[in-house]
Design an enzyme around this catalytic site. Structure first.
Site, PDB file in Angstrom:
ATOM      1  N   ASP A   1      -1.531  -5.904   8.972  1.00  0.00           N
ATOM      2  CA  ASP A   1      -2.478  -4.877   8.531  1.00  0.00           C
ATOM      3  C   ASP A   1      -3.711  -5.625   8.027  1.00  0.00           C
ATOM      4  O   ASP A   1      -3.646  -6.365   7.045  1.00  0.00           O
ATOM      5  CB  ASP A   1      -1.839  -4.035   7.418  1.00  0.00           C
TER       6      ASP A   1
ATOM      7  N   TRP B   1       0.852  -1.192   0.000  1.00  0.00           N
ATOM      8  CA  TRP B   1       0.000   0.000   0.000  1.00  0.00           C
ATOM      9  C   TRP B   1       0.889   1.243   0.000  1.00  0.00           C
ATOM     10  O   TRP B   1       1.861   1.319   0.766  1.00  0.00           O
ATOM     11  CB  TRP B   1      -0.875  -0.043   1.259  1.00  0.00           C
TER      12      TRP B   1
ATOM     13  N   LYS C   1     -13.802  -0.516   5.127  1.00  0.00           N
ATOM     14  CA  LYS C   1     -14.320  -1.239   3.957  1.00  0.00           C
ATOM     15  C   LYS C   1     -15.461  -2.176   4.336  1.00  0.00           C
ATOM     16  O   LYS C   1     -16.514  -2.149   3.711  1.00  0.00           O
ATOM     17  CB  LYS C   1     -13.227  -2.065   3.276  1.00  0.00           C
TER      18      LYS C   1
HETATM   19  C1  LMR Z   1      -6.682   2.391  -0.736  1.00  0.00           C
HETATM   20  O1  LMR Z   1      -5.660   1.715  -0.695  1.00  0.00           O
HETATM   21  O2  LMR Z   1      -7.139   2.867  -1.792  1.00  0.00           O
HETATM   22  C2  LMR Z   1      -7.446   2.636   0.534  1.00  0.00           C
HETATM   23  O3  LMR Z   1      -6.856   1.957   1.582  1.00  0.00           O
HETATM   24  C3  LMR Z   1      -7.675   4.073   0.803  1.00  0.00           C
HETATM   25  C4  LMR Z   1      -6.443   4.792   1.227  1.00  0.00           C
HETATM   26  O4  LMR Z   1      -6.482   5.420   2.290  1.00  0.00           O
HETATM   27  O5  LMR Z   1      -5.442   4.756   0.520  1.00  0.00           O
END
Ligand code: LMR
Length: 396
Positions: A211, A130, A246
């Site tokens: 996570d 992420w 989510k």
């Molecule tokens: C994403 O990865 O799109 C979500 O977790 C929203 C974010 O805060 O990035």
């Protein structure tokens, strides 16, 4: 002083959402930020959440502060959802849970806590991961390293390379793992692989930080927690940053939690006292409303059954969109094999589209996806599938 600053780069995910809002293209499609859409393209308030919200507002008598670590009923409900009702850790006193403003807030509290007490520990994140992970830990002062995760040739898990890298991580470092529905790849370890990872981390004396932001959106609420439970069984210590953005659709209420498992009650109690200092220094104490809604849903048998049905419906719709995407691309004459998209879990698919193709999709077709090629499958609908696949076929 401030004139020394130049413009910071925009956020790779939320910055894209801003750019999307400004784009005048009437046919634009937003597959960037991880937000669920229904068949009509809306992000609905779940019916279970709407019912619980009414109850919470009707019963509310004060806007007094919560405790630094939040509501104890919420913490109990979170632990029950993560671990399962009868899990021995719940009664052991080894697990403590603090309420946090979203999964990001939980990660930041964890990062501050780790940096404060274990300044030599580094955090290892998957490559890719992420887009916000690296920055959360770096800005907390922690050194960040990566381990391999995704294998381009197979569009699957680079499991042996991952294990090889983790086997060389120094004792006392922290390994960040995605509990399920890996963001951005949609590729998760299977139970046998989780077992091997758990043994490896235990042998190397590494601290896992899980996570866990997509429980219920992969294979189901309990199966999605399987990796977490294998880690909890094999390791004396564990951190879990969980989110309800989510699976409750409560994105803007910012509701999450940090759960810490220690080797014994004394260590857990001491760790909790330090987590409270991190929280107090960051935001003092958490916001109340979203957590009260979640506690109400999870504790009421009828609302809970309704919510579980709504999570199942989201999960099934995402799976349908995966299949429809693969079929529609084929129908558009795309030769590349995209069948791997049906094997991935959760909201995202790592499409394999190049930087130039991602850019062309946005410039020429108003299709917004994250720079590394991550597509939010949960924002696809029967209506946007045709123009989306036509655009992908054109840029390929
Ligand atoms: C994403 O990865 O799109 C979500 O977790 C929203 C974010 O805060 O990035």
């Amino acid at each position: 002083m401030l004139e020394q600053l130049s413009l910071a780069p925009s956020d790779p995910i939320l910055g894209l959402a801003e750019a999307f809002r400004k784009d005048p293209n009437r046919n634009k499609i937003n597959l960037g930020v991880g937000v669920y859409k229904d068949e009509e393209g809306h992000t609905p308030i779940l019916a279970s959440v709407a019912a619980a919200r009414k109850r919470v507002l009707a019963a509310e008598t004060t806007k007094n502060y919560l405790a630094i670590d939040g509501s104890p009923e919420y913490s109990r409900a979170v632990q029950e959802l993560l671990l399962g009702a009868g899990h021995p850790l719940r009664a052991s006193g080894r697990a403590v849970t603090v309420q946090a403003p979203g999964g990001t807030g939980a990660l930041r509290v964890a990062a501050d806590f780790l940096h404060q007490h274990f300044p030599a520990s580094r955090v290892w994140i998957s490559e890719p991961t992420w887009a916000n992970h690296g920055q959360i830990f770096r800005l907390a002062g922690i050194q960040v390293q990566t381990y391999p995760y995704f294998e381009v040739q197979t569009n699957g898990l680079a499991f042996e390379a991952m294990c090889h890298a983790l086997a060389h991580v120094p004792q006392g470092d922290v390994v960040l793992l995605h509990g399920c529905c890996h963001n951005p790849t949609g590729v998760d370890p299977d139970p046998a692989q989780w077992q091997r990872l758990a043994e490896l981390l235990a042998t190397r004396r590494l601290l896992p930080l899980v996570d866990f932001a997509y429980q219920g959106l992969g294979r189901g609420l309990r199966p999605d927690a399987e990796g977490l439970l294998l880690l909890a069984a094999a390791l004396p210590e564990l951190l879990i940053a969980s989110s309800f953005s989510k699976n409750f659709g409560l994105y803007n209420e910012r509701v999450g939690a940090l759960t810490l498992v220690a080797a014994n009650t004394e260590a857990a109690t001491a760790a909790l006292s330090h987590l409270k200092i991190s929280i107090r220094a960051n935001y003092s104490n958490p916001p109340a409303h979203g957590a009260a809604v979640i506690t109400t849903v999870l504790q009421d048998p009828q609302l809970r059954a309704q919510w579980e049905g709504e999570v199942q419906a989201m999960r099934e719709r995402i799976a349908q969109m995966r299949s429809l995407l693969v079929q529609t691309l084929m129908a558009k004459g795309v030769r590349r094999d995209f069948s791997f998209i049906e094997r991935q879990q959760g909201m995202f698919s790592f499409s394999g589209l190049s930087k130039d193709q991602v850019e062309a999709l946005r410039q020429q077709y108003g299709v917004y996806i994250v720079a590394g090629g991550r597509i939010n499958v949960a924002a696809m609908t029967r209506r946007n599938m045709e123009p989306l696949c036509a655009a992908i076929a054109a840029v390929l």
